[in-house]
Design a protein around this motif. Structure first.
Motif, PDB file in Angstrom:
ATOM      1  N   TYR A   6       0.839  -0.765   0.069  1.00  0.00           N
ATOM      2  CA  TYR A   6      -0.212  -0.146  -0.251  1.00  0.00           C
ATOM      3  C   TYR A   6       0.977   1.110   0.166  1.00  0.00           C
ATOM      4  CZ  TYR A   6      -3.320   3.764   1.427  1.00  0.00           C
ATOM      5  OH  TYR A   6      -4.247   5.330   2.023  1.00  0.00           O
ATOM      6  N   VAL A   7       0.410   1.973  -0.769  1.00  0.00           N
ATOM      7  CA  VAL A   7       1.404   3.394  -0.658  1.00  0.00           C
ATOM      8  C   VAL A   7       0.275   4.685  -0.912  1.00  0.00           C
ATOM      9  CG1 VAL A   7       3.629   4.289  -1.890  1.00  0.00           C
ATOM     10  CG2 VAL A   7       3.105   1.860  -2.056  1.00  0.00           C
ATOM     11  N   ASN A   8       0.048   5.522  -0.185  1.00  0.00           N
ATOM     12  CA  ASN A   8      -0.542   6.193   0.060  1.00  0.00           C
ATOM     13  C   ASN A   8      -2.035   6.437  -1.461  1.00  0.00           C
ATOM     14  OD1 ASN A   8       1.405   7.825   0.893  1.00  0.00           O
ATOM     15  ND2 ASN A   8       2.881   8.539  -0.984  1.00  0.00           N
ATOM     16  N   GLY A   9      -2.355   4.694  -0.376  1.00  0.00           N
ATOM     17  CA  GLY A   9      -3.893   5.492  -1.580  1.00  0.00           C
ATOM     18  C   GLY A   9      -3.745   4.192  -2.129  1.00  0.00           C
ATOM     19  N   GLN A  10      -2.897   3.608  -3.052  1.00  0.00           N
ATOM     20  CA  GLN A  10      -2.833   2.481  -4.452  1.00  0.00           C
ATOM     21  C   GLN A  10      -2.089   1.274  -3.418  1.00  0.00           C
ATOM     22  OE1 GLN A  10      -0.627   5.283  -6.912  1.00  0.00           O
ATOM     23  NE2 GLN A  10      -2.190   4.349  -8.177  1.00  0.00           N
ATOM     24  N   ARG A  55       1.506   8.320  19.385  1.00  0.00           N
ATOM     25  CA  ARG A  55       2.381   9.110  20.230  1.00  0.00           C
ATOM     26  C   ARG A  55       3.478   9.310  19.479  1.00  0.00           C
ATOM     27  NH1 ARG A  55       7.226   8.200  23.283  1.00  0.00           N
ATOM     28  NH2 ARG A  55       7.180   9.748  25.068  1.00  0.00           N
ATOM     29  N   SER A  56       4.320   8.785  18.507  1.00  0.00           N
ATOM     30  CA  SER A  56       5.487   8.431  18.039  1.00  0.00           C
ATOM     31  C   SER A  56       5.043   9.948  17.195  1.00  0.00           C
ATOM     32  CB  SER A  56       5.445   7.852  17.664  1.00  0.00           C
ATOM     33  OG  SER A  56       6.131   6.768  17.998  1.00  0.00           O
ATOM     34  N   LEU A  57       4.230   9.941  16.426  1.00  0.00           N
ATOM     35  CA  LEU A  57       3.968  11.395  15.342  1.00  0.00           C
ATOM     36  C   LEU A  57       3.402  12.446  16.146  1.00  0.00           C
ATOM     37  CD1 LEU A  57       1.092   9.244  13.504  1.00  0.00           C
ATOM     38  CD2 LEU A  57       3.145   9.715  12.373  1.00  0.00           C
ATOM     39  N   GLY A  58       3.027  12.209  17.410  1.00  0.00           N
ATOM     40  CA  GLY A  58       2.731  13.902  17.944  1.00  0.00           C
ATOM     41  C   GLY A  58       4.199  14.119  18.681  1.00  0.00           C
ATOM     42  N   GLU A  59       4.895  13.188  19.004  1.00  0.00           N
ATOM     43  CA  GLU A  59       6.329  13.760  19.254  1.00  0.00           C
ATOM     44  C   GLU A  59       6.931  13.926  18.067  1.00  0.00           C
ATOM     45  OE1 GLU A  59       7.939  13.219  22.659  1.00  0.00           O
ATOM     46  OE2 GLU A  59       5.518  13.000  23.196  1.00  0.00           O
ATOM     47  N   ILE A  60       6.656  13.887  17.278  1.00  0.00           N
ATOM     48  CA  ILE A  60       7.967  14.790  16.126  1.00  0.00           C
ATOM     49  C   ILE A  60       7.054  15.722  15.056  1.00  0.00           C
ATOM     50  CG2 ILE A  60       9.793  12.456  15.737  1.00  0.00           C
ATOM     51  CD1 ILE A  60       8.960  12.068  13.787  1.00  0.00           C
ATOM     52  N   ARG A  61       5.698  16.131  15.471  1.00  0.00           N
ATOM     53  CA  ARG A  61       4.805  16.685  15.188  1.00  0.00           C
ATOM     54  C   ARG A  61       4.605  16.017  13.300  1.00  0.00           C
ATOM     55  NH1 ARG A  61       7.845  21.953  17.061  1.00  0.00           N
ATOM     56  NH2 ARG A  61       6.695  23.253  15.499  1.00  0.00           N
ATOM     57  N   ILE A  62       4.015  15.138  13.099  1.00  0.00           N
ATOM     58  CA  ILE A  62       3.444  14.629  12.344  1.00  0.00           C
ATOM     59  C   ILE A  62       1.769  14.154  12.317  1.00  0.00           C
ATOM     60  CG2 ILE A  62       3.495  12.936   9.938  1.00  0.00           C
ATOM     61  CD1 ILE A  62       6.110  12.236  10.589  1.00  0.00           C
ATOM     62  N   ALA A 106       7.013  25.069   5.004  1.00  0.00           N
ATOM     63  CA  ALA A 106       6.468  25.182   5.502  1.00  0.00           C
ATOM     64  C   ALA A 106       5.283  25.054   4.649  1.00  0.00           C
ATOM     65  CB  ALA A 106       6.772  26.578   4.481  1.00  0.00           C
ATOM     66  N   GLY A 107       4.192  25.746   5.319  1.00  0.00           N
ATOM     67  CA  GLY A 107       2.505  24.924   4.896  1.00  0.00           C
ATOM     68  C   GLY A 107       2.344  23.689   4.953  1.00  0.00           C
ATOM     69  N   THR A 108       1.629  23.833   4.564  1.00  0.00           N
ATOM     70  CA  THR A 108       0.450  21.880   4.584  1.00  0.00           C
ATOM     71  C   THR A 108       1.701  20.989   3.751  1.00  0.00           C
ATOM     72  OG1 THR A 108      -1.068  22.927   5.809  1.00  0.00           O
ATOM     73  CG2 THR A 108      -1.364  20.745   5.342  1.00  0.00           C
ATOM     74  N   ILE A 109       2.230  19.871   3.886  1.00  0.00           N
ATOM     75  CA  ILE A 109       2.285  19.134   3.173  1.00  0.00           C
ATOM     76  C   ILE A 109       1.651  17.014   3.581  1.00  0.00           C
ATOM     77  CG2 ILE A 109       4.884  20.341   2.656  1.00  0.00           C
ATOM     78  CD1 ILE A 109       5.844  17.723   4.497  1.00  0.00           C
ATOM     79  N   ARG A 110       1.347  16.180   2.456  1.00  0.00           N
ATOM     80  CA  ARG A 110       0.632  15.225   3.033  1.00  0.00           C
ATOM     81  C   ARG A 110       1.404  14.407   3.639  1.00  0.00           C
ATOM     82  NH1 ARG A 110      -3.145  11.867  -1.302  1.00  0.00           N
ATOM     83  NH2 ARG A 110      -3.517   9.549   0.331  1.00  0.00           N
ATOM     84  N   PRO A 111       1.404  13.390   5.252  1.00  0.00           N
ATOM     85  CA  PRO A 111       2.300  12.592   4.872  1.00  0.00           C
ATOM     86  C   PRO A 111       2.424  11.325   3.537  1.00  0.00           C
ATOM     87  CG  PRO A 111       1.198  13.521   6.927  1.00  0.00           C
ATOM     88  CD  PRO A 111       0.690  14.110   5.924  1.00  0.00           C
TER      89      PRO A 111
END
Length: 284
Positions: A6-10, A55-62, A106-111
Motif C-alpha cells: 500500500y503506497v499513499n492510497g494505492q 504517540r510517535s507521530l505526536g512527538e515529531i509533529r507529523i 512551510a505550509g501543509t504537506i501530506r504525510p
C-alpha cells in the motif's frame, strides 16, 4: 506470488517505483514506523501498536494521515491482498514530500504512508526459542529519544550487523555506565537468582515495546515479582535467565552473552513459561 504494498492510497506490486526522491523519509529519515505480528489473520496487540504510532507521530509533529478506521482498512486489505495469515505487517509514515531543507516545510504537506507485508512462518521462530539465542554487547550510540519509533535506525543496523558477523542473533546496547539499555531490535530482560524479573524502565533511553508491556501485564497477573530498573552486563552474566522481547520474537531466551553462557547455557523455565503464556493470549 507477487507481493503487494500500500503506497499513499494505492495497492501496487512491491517492486513498482512509488516513493518520490524528495520524500523526507528518504532524505532525512523523518518519519516513524510500526510492525505487527499477525497470527491466523489476527493483528496481535493491535490497540497498543496504534497507540504507540499516535504517540510517535505526536512527538515529531507529523499529523496522523488518516482516521483509525481508514488505517485499519488499509492494513487489513494489504494483508488480504498478499494472501497471508501468518505475517509481519510494516507501516511507515513520513512527513511527506517537499524541497530538501532540514526545517519543517512551510505550509501543509501530506504525510506519506507505506504498508508492506511479508511471511512470518512459526517454525523458525519456535525452533530458535527452543535452542535459545546468543547476544553480543555493543556501545549504545543512538540518539537520546529512543522512545520514539523513528525510522532513523543506522546505529541499530550497525549493531545488528556486528551481531550477525559474530554469529549471534542480537546485540545488547550498553551505555557509558555499563548498563544494558535494550537490544538493537528488542527489549532486554534478566531473571535474578532470587527469581525477580528485571527490565529497564520505559524512559527516553528505550523503546517501550508493546510486547514488553504485555509481558509485564502477564507477570503482574501471575503474581511474579518484577523490577523496572537498569541492569549491568555483569549482572546479566550472573543471572538465572535472560531473554529478549519484540513483536517478531515474542519471548526469546538468551543463552549466552559475548560467548559466555547464562547459567547452564540453556533456555530457562520462566522465560519459556512466559513465552507460552504470551502465545496463549494471556493478559491481565
Amino acid at each position: 506470488m507477487a507481493r503487494i504494498a500500500y503506497v499513499n492510497g494505492q495497492y501496487l506490486p512491491i517492486d513498482t517505483p512509488a516513493v518520490q526522491v524528495e520524500d523526507r523519509g528518504y532524505q532525512f529519515a523523518d518519519g516513524i514506523y510500526e510492525v505487527w505480528l499477525v497470527r491466523d489473520g489476527v493483528f496481535l496487540d493491535h490497540a497498543g501498536h496504534l497507540a504507540r504510532m499516535k504517540r510517535s507521530l505526536g512527538e515529531i509533529r507529523i499529523p496522523q494521515p488518516m482516521s483509525d478506521v481508514a488505517l485499519d482498512i488499509a492494513l487489513r486489505e494489504t494483508l488480504r491482498r498478499n494472501r497471508l495469515t501468518d505475517a509481519l505487517v510494516y507501516l511507515q509514515i513520513t512527513r511527506g514530500v517537499s524541497r530538501r531543507d532540514h526545517a519543517f516545510p512551510a505550509g501543509t504537506i501530506r504525510p506519506s504512508v507505506v504498508i508492506t507485508v511479508r511471511p512470518a512462518p512459526r517454525a523458525p521462530v519456535s525452533a530458535r526459542a527452543e535452542a535459545g539465542i546468543a547476544v553480543i554487547t555493543q556501545k549504545d550510540l543512538r540518539w537520546k529519544r529512543c522512545d520514539i519509533k523513528s525510522i532513523s535506525l543506522l546505529p541499530n543496523v550497525l549493531a545488528k550487523q556486528a551481531a550477525r558477523e559474530a554469529g549471534a542473533f542480537e546485540a545488547w546496547l550498553v551505555n557509558e555506565a555499563g548498563e544494558v539499555t535494550e537490544g538493537s531490535s528488542s527489549n532486554a530482560w534478566i531473571i535474578t537468582g532470587e527469581g525477580r524479573l528485571v527490565t529497564r524502565a520505559a524512559d527516553e533511553t528505550i523503546l517501550n515495546g508493546i510486547t514488553r508491556q504485555r509481558i509485564l501485564r502477564i507477570a503482574k497477573a501471575q503474581g511474579l515479582v518484577f523490577e523496572e530498573r537498569p541492569f549491568t552486563v555483569d549482572e546479566a552474566l550472573g543471572a538465572r535467565e535472560a531473554f529478549v522481547s519484540s513483536a517478531t520474537s515474542m519471548v526469546m531466551p538468551v543463552v549466552s552473552i559475548d560467548g559466555r553462557p547464562i547459567a547452564n547455557g540453556a533456555p530457562g523455565s520462566l522465560a519459556s513459561a512466559l513465552r507460552a503464556s504470551y502465545e496463549a493470549g494471556e493478559e491481565s
